[in-house]
Scaffold this motif. Sequence first.
Motif, short mmCIF file in Angstrom:
data_model
loop_
_atom_site.label_atom_id
_atom_site.label_comp_id
_atom_site.label_asym_id
_atom_site.label_seq_id
_atom_site.Cartn_x
_atom_site.Cartn_y
_atom_site.Cartn_z
N GLY A 31 0.82 -1.21 0.00
CA GLY A 31 0.00 0.00 0.00
C GLY A 31 0.85 1.26 0.00
N GLU A 32 0.23 2.35 0.37
CA GLU A 32 0.90 3.65 0.43
C GLU A 32 1.62 3.80 1.77
OE1 GLU A 32 0.99 5.84 -2.10
OE2 GLU A 32 -0.10 4.33 -3.26
N PRO A 33 2.63 4.69 1.83
CA PRO A 33 3.29 4.95 3.11
C PRO A 33 2.32 5.52 4.14
CG PRO A 33 4.53 5.90 1.29
CD PRO A 33 3.22 5.44 0.73
N TYR A 34 2.64 5.35 5.39
CA TYR A 34 1.85 5.87 6.50
C TYR A 34 2.46 7.19 6.95
CZ TYR A 34 -0.63 1.46 6.91
OH TYR A 34 -1.43 0.37 6.68
N GLU A 35 1.63 8.01 7.57
CA GLU A 35 2.10 9.26 8.15
C GLU A 35 1.21 9.58 9.34
OE1 GLU A 35 2.31 13.91 6.80
OE2 GLU A 35 2.90 12.41 5.32
N ASP A 36 1.85 9.95 10.47
CA ASP A 36 1.04 10.29 11.64
C ASP A 36 0.65 11.77 11.60
OD1 ASP A 36 3.18 11.78 12.77
OD2 ASP A 36 3.86 10.07 13.98
N ALA A 37 -0.08 12.20 12.60
CA ALA A 37 -0.61 13.57 12.65
C ALA A 37 0.50 14.62 12.73
CB ALA A 37 -1.57 13.73 13.83
N ASP A 38 1.69 14.24 13.16
CA ASP A 38 2.81 15.17 13.24
C ASP A 38 3.65 15.17 11.97
OD1 ASP A 38 2.21 16.03 15.84
OD2 ASP A 38 3.20 14.25 16.69
N GLY A 39 3.22 14.40 10.97
CA GLY A 39 3.94 14.38 9.71
C GLY A 39 5.11 13.41 9.67
N VAL A 40 5.25 12.57 10.69
CA VAL A 40 6.31 11.56 10.69
C VAL A 40 5.88 10.44 9.75
CG1 VAL A 40 7.60 9.89 12.08
CG2 VAL A 40 7.02 12.14 13.03
N ARG A 41 6.76 10.11 8.81
CA ARG A 41 6.42 9.09 7.80
C ARG A 41 6.90 7.71 8.24
NH1 ARG A 41 4.74 10.62 2.78
NH2 ARG A 41 5.85 8.90 1.80
N TYR A 42 6.14 6.69 7.82
CA TYR A 42 6.45 5.30 8.11
C TYR A 42 6.41 4.52 6.81
CZ TYR A 42 5.34 6.96 12.78
OH TYR A 42 5.31 7.68 13.94
N LEU A 43 7.07 3.40 6.80
CA LEU A 43 7.12 2.57 5.60
C LEU A 43 5.74 2.05 5.22
CD1 LEU A 43 10.26 0.43 6.47
CD2 LEU A 43 10.13 2.29 4.79
N PRO A 44 5.52 1.83 3.94
CA PRO A 44 4.26 1.21 3.52
C PRO A 44 4.25 -0.26 3.95
CG PRO A 44 5.70 1.50 1.64
CD PRO A 44 6.38 2.15 2.82
N MET A 45 3.05 -0.78 4.11
CA MET A 45 2.88 -2.19 4.47
C MET A 45 1.92 -2.83 3.48
SD MET A 45 2.65 -1.95 8.64
CE MET A 45 1.43 -0.66 8.76
N PHE A 46 1.64 -4.10 3.69
CA PHE A 46 0.65 -4.75 2.83
C PHE A 46 -0.64 -3.96 2.85
CE2 PHE A 46 2.96 -8.84 3.85
CZ PHE A 46 3.55 -8.92 2.60
N ARG A 47 -1.30 -3.92 1.73
CA ARG A 47 -2.56 -3.18 1.62
C ARG A 47 -3.74 -4.03 2.06
NH1 ARG A 47 -4.20 -3.60 -4.67
NH2 ARG A 47 -4.18 -5.86 -4.66
N GLN A 48 -3.53 -5.30 2.28
CA GLN A 48 -4.63 -6.19 2.66
C GLN A 48 -4.17 -7.15 3.74
OE1 GLN A 48 -4.23 -7.79 -1.58
NE2 GLN A 48 -5.35 -9.43 -0.58
N LEU A 49 -5.13 -7.79 4.37
CA LEU A 49 -4.84 -8.72 5.44
C LEU A 49 -3.97 -9.88 4.97
CD1 LEU A 49 -8.36 -9.12 7.07
CD2 LEU A 49 -6.43 -7.83 7.96
N VAL A 50 -3.19 -10.40 5.88
CA VAL A 50 -2.45 -11.64 5.66
C VAL A 50 -3.13 -12.69 6.52
CG1 VAL A 50 -0.24 -12.83 5.91
CG2 VAL A 50 -0.29 -10.41 5.25
N MET A 51 -3.70 -13.68 5.87
CA MET A 51 -4.37 -14.76 6.58
C MET A 51 -3.33 -15.82 6.94
SD MET A 51 -7.35 -13.47 6.42
CE MET A 51 -8.28 -14.79 7.18
N VAL A 52 -3.27 -16.21 8.20
CA VAL A 52 -2.28 -17.19 8.66
C VAL A 52 -3.01 -18.47 9.05
CG1 VAL A 52 -0.40 -17.67 10.27
CG2 VAL A 52 -0.77 -15.33 9.44
N PHE A 53 -2.54 -19.57 8.46
CA PHE A 53 -3.13 -20.89 8.67
C PHE A 53 -2.09 -21.83 9.23
CE2 PHE A 53 -5.33 -18.84 5.20
CZ PHE A 53 -6.67 -19.14 5.41
#
Length: 154
Positions: free
Chosen positions: A58-80
Amino acid sequence: MSTDTTAATAITADTAEPVRFDTKIAVLLRADLEPWQRLNVTSFLVSGLGSQVPEVIGEPYEDADGVRYLPMFRQLVMVFEATKEVLVAAHGRALSRALPRSVFTSDLFTTGNDRDNRAAVRAVATAELDVVGLAVYGPRNGVDKVVKGARMHP
């Protein structure tokens, strides 16, 4: 939102509708792994998908203070989890469907680096791999068929 065709519905920032995907990410772990092994195997497996199947990111994350975080999967990872026999069958189904996949074998618990990990897998024929973990990505129905016989991780 990504411009690829894997998203079934679109969402904008001002709507509360959930995003639905016609694809699935699944991790299948052998049921006899220790808890630390399950976590380790899962993290290794999904890193392979993220690096080779760019549409899952997905797209990168950003908190309310403008600190950026790496993007992660855009959808759930199902673990079996599953028995060794179910995992072997799932590996075969993932191969026959040519789904993007990553594999973790028992030999990788004894190596200490990436080069040795790849050499350990390369040294064993496909049918002889002692698979303890498998990650797959693809159409929902295809992934569901691959993990058939497995149960959701507790």
